[in-house]
Write an enzyme that holds these catalytic residues in place. Sequence first.
Site, PDB file in Angstrom:
ATOM      1  N   CYS A   1      54.718  34.042  80.670  1.00 13.91           N
ATOM      2  CA  CYS A   1      53.287  33.895  80.909  1.00 13.91           C
ATOM      3  C   CYS A   1      52.960  34.797  82.097  1.00 13.91           C
ATOM      4  O   CYS A   1      53.504  34.600  83.186  1.00 13.91           O
ATOM      5  CB  CYS A   1      52.978  32.433  81.216  1.00 13.91           C
ATOM      6  SG  CYS A   1      51.250  32.124  81.627  1.00 13.91           S
TER       7      CYS A   1
ATOM      8  N   CYS B   1      35.881  29.023  86.373  1.00 14.73           N
ATOM      9  CA  CYS B   1      35.907  27.759  85.625  1.00 14.73           C
ATOM     10  C   CYS B   1      36.306  26.648  86.614  1.00 14.73           C
ATOM     11  O   CYS B   1      37.334  26.750  87.279  1.00 14.73           O
ATOM     12  CB  CYS B   1      36.907  27.844  84.474  1.00 14.73           C
ATOM     13  SG  CYS B   1      36.549  29.212  83.334  1.00 14.73           S
TER      14      CYS B   1
ATOM     15  N   SER C   1      44.690  35.693  75.962  1.00 15.81           N
ATOM     16  CA  SER C   1      43.805  34.534  76.078  1.00 15.81           C
ATOM     17  C   SER C   1      42.562  34.925  76.862  1.00 15.81           C
ATOM     18  O   SER C   1      42.652  35.597  77.888  1.00 15.81           O
ATOM     19  CB  SER C   1      44.547  33.403  76.795  1.00 15.81           C
ATOM     20  OG  SER C   1      43.732  32.255  76.892  1.00 15.81           O
TER      21      SER C   1
ATOM     22  N   CYS D   1      49.256  25.445  82.879  1.00 15.99           N
ATOM     23  CA  CYS D   1      47.940  26.047  82.645  1.00 15.99           C
ATOM     24  C   CYS D   1      46.956  25.622  83.720  1.00 15.99           C
ATOM     25  O   CYS D   1      46.791  24.436  83.990  1.00 15.99           O
ATOM     26  CB  CYS D   1      47.360  25.589  81.314  1.00 15.99           C
ATOM     27  SG  CYS D   1      48.441  25.833  79.926  1.00 15.99           S
TER      28      CYS D   1
HETATM   29  N1  SAH Z   1      41.251  33.639  81.750  1.00 12.04           N
HETATM   30  C1  SAH Z   1      41.961  33.482  80.515  1.00 12.04           C
HETATM   31  C2  SAH Z   1      43.448  33.422  80.717  1.00 12.04           C
HETATM   32  C3  SAH Z   1      43.935  32.177  81.438  1.00 12.04           C
HETATM   33  S1  SAH Z   1      44.769  31.218  80.276  1.00 12.04           S
HETATM   34  C4  SAH Z   1      41.446  32.270  79.790  1.00 12.04           C
HETATM   35  O1  SAH Z   1      40.729  31.484  80.386  1.00 12.04           O
HETATM   36  O2  SAH Z   1      41.720  32.127  78.603  1.00 12.04           O
HETATM   37  C5  SAH Z   1      44.872  29.699  81.045  1.00 12.04           C
HETATM   38  C6  SAH Z   1      44.478  28.612  80.064  1.00 12.04           C
HETATM   39  O3  SAH Z   1      44.607  27.353  80.744  1.00 12.04           O
HETATM   40  C7  SAH Z   1      43.018  28.743  79.674  1.00 12.04           C
HETATM   41  O4  SAH Z   1      42.838  28.270  78.373  1.00 12.04           O
HETATM   42  C8  SAH Z   1      42.374  27.814  80.670  1.00 12.04           C
HETATM   43  O5  SAH Z   1      41.093  27.409  80.276  1.00 12.04           O
HETATM   44  C9  SAH Z   1      43.370  26.680  80.714  1.00 12.04           C
HETATM   45  N2  SAH Z   1      43.246  25.850  81.907  1.00 12.04           N
HETATM   46  C10 SAH Z   1      42.671  26.168  83.080  1.00 12.04           C
HETATM   47  N3  SAH Z   1      42.753  25.142  83.939  1.00 12.04           N
HETATM   48  C11 SAH Z   1      43.411  24.162  83.302  1.00 12.04           C
HETATM   49  C12 SAH Z   1      43.833  22.853  83.684  1.00 12.04           C
HETATM   50  N4  SAH Z   1      43.570  22.376  84.880  1.00 12.04           N
HETATM   51  N5  SAH Z   1      44.507  22.129  82.775  1.00 12.04           N
HETATM   52  C13 SAH Z   1      44.790  22.631  81.550  1.00 12.04           C
HETATM   53  N6  SAH Z   1      44.426  23.846  81.142  1.00 12.04           N
HETATM   54  C14 SAH Z   1      43.739  24.610  82.005  1.00 12.04           C
END
Ligand code: SAH
Length: 377
Positions: free
Chosen positions: A127, A138, A223, A369
């Site tokens: 990753c 976010c 992603s 994540c």
């Molecule tokens: N910016 C891109 C790549 C990051 S991927 C994107 O948002 O897709 C990271 C993934 O983990 C994304 O799907 C994101 O929304 C998710 N994520 C972020 N914070 C998280 C959390 N606290 N718990 C679980 N998933 C989370």
Amino acid sequence: MTEPSEPIRLPLVLAEPRGRQKPPRHLADLAPDERKAHLVDLGLPGFRAKQLSTHYFARLVDDPAAMTDLPAAQREELVAALLPDLMTPIRTLEADRGTTRKTLWRLFDGALVESVLMRYPGRVTMCVSSQAGCGMACPFCATGQGGLQRNMSTAEIVEQVVAGARSLARDEVAGGPGRVSNVVFMGMGEPLANYKAVLGAVRRLTDPAPDGLGMSARGITVSTVGLVPRIRQLADEGIPVTLALSLHAPDDELRNELVPINTKFSVAETVEAAWSYAEKTKRRVSIEYAMMRGINDQGWRADLLGDVLRSYGDWGWVHVNLIPLNPTPGSKWTASDPADEREFVRRLEAKGVPTTVRDTRGREIDGACGQLAAAPD
Ligand code: SAH
């Protein structure tokens, strides 16, 4: 004694603000013919580019002393030209008996990023980060709270994978020697906001050795929060990488709050772009949905999500990947009740949408994540 007649001028490189300097140029930034041309420009023999590429991508060598096919007198110059140091490992944390490893890296300008290696039976996923920080804000994601520092270069992205490949090849990862089979752009940053460098990295990962790592594009997942024009552009590149869309809500009202870029690209526009990606590439799109208790996990939202996705047809263009929310500092949200999660899955599947729940790795090392924050301690 003479007084200097002119004010002393600093060389341009020193006068430039630190943050504006570019990462060192590395062969992974360049296509094979550009590597050659770069050496020739420096007055070095072009054919050495292939040897350097072989050391980097095929043999995973990083110690110049081991590059014995390069003339000792020129070795240092060749390595400086195409294999400069890009990043320094600051620390590696392990979980899951050593099969999950998070590494914190310091880049040339002090920026910090993290990458995570995850070993499963039969595959290893890296990753990787594509930006230091992230500008998407976010509110449930730790990376999003710190803002964007800068884009990473192609070579800085690739080096995270090569470093993982090296540690596997050298038997440093629990489970014995191995190879990286999958790469997910799910670390720090929004990959499609650093499009050019990310695409370059995908090319280096998929170019056959020794020009690149020789991975299958099918093992690579990009992603995104849903930068619609960039999704369309990616669909036209002709590289069958998997697209993952971080949706997290099926309605604009909630998604505007959870994924602020939604105020620019609505759920309908974003899902439409994902669907056309699937149609063009014939690759099944993955919808990421972090389950937040009482926020986005209601039965009616599962039904709405199913309807939104099914409105584009039922040829299996999509599947939903539910992510149990991982804790982040100061977040007011918590993970869904397992019963609500099961009900969410049931309703989506009743609508004919294949759904899985992600086996989240590395939570105890803040490597899961949304937890990557690259804090030095
Ligand atoms: N910016 C891109 C790549 C990051 S991927 C994107 O948002 O897709 C990271 C993934 O983990 C994304 O799907 C994101 O929304 C998710 N994520 C972020 N914070 C998280 C959390 N606290 N718990 C679980 N998933 C989370």
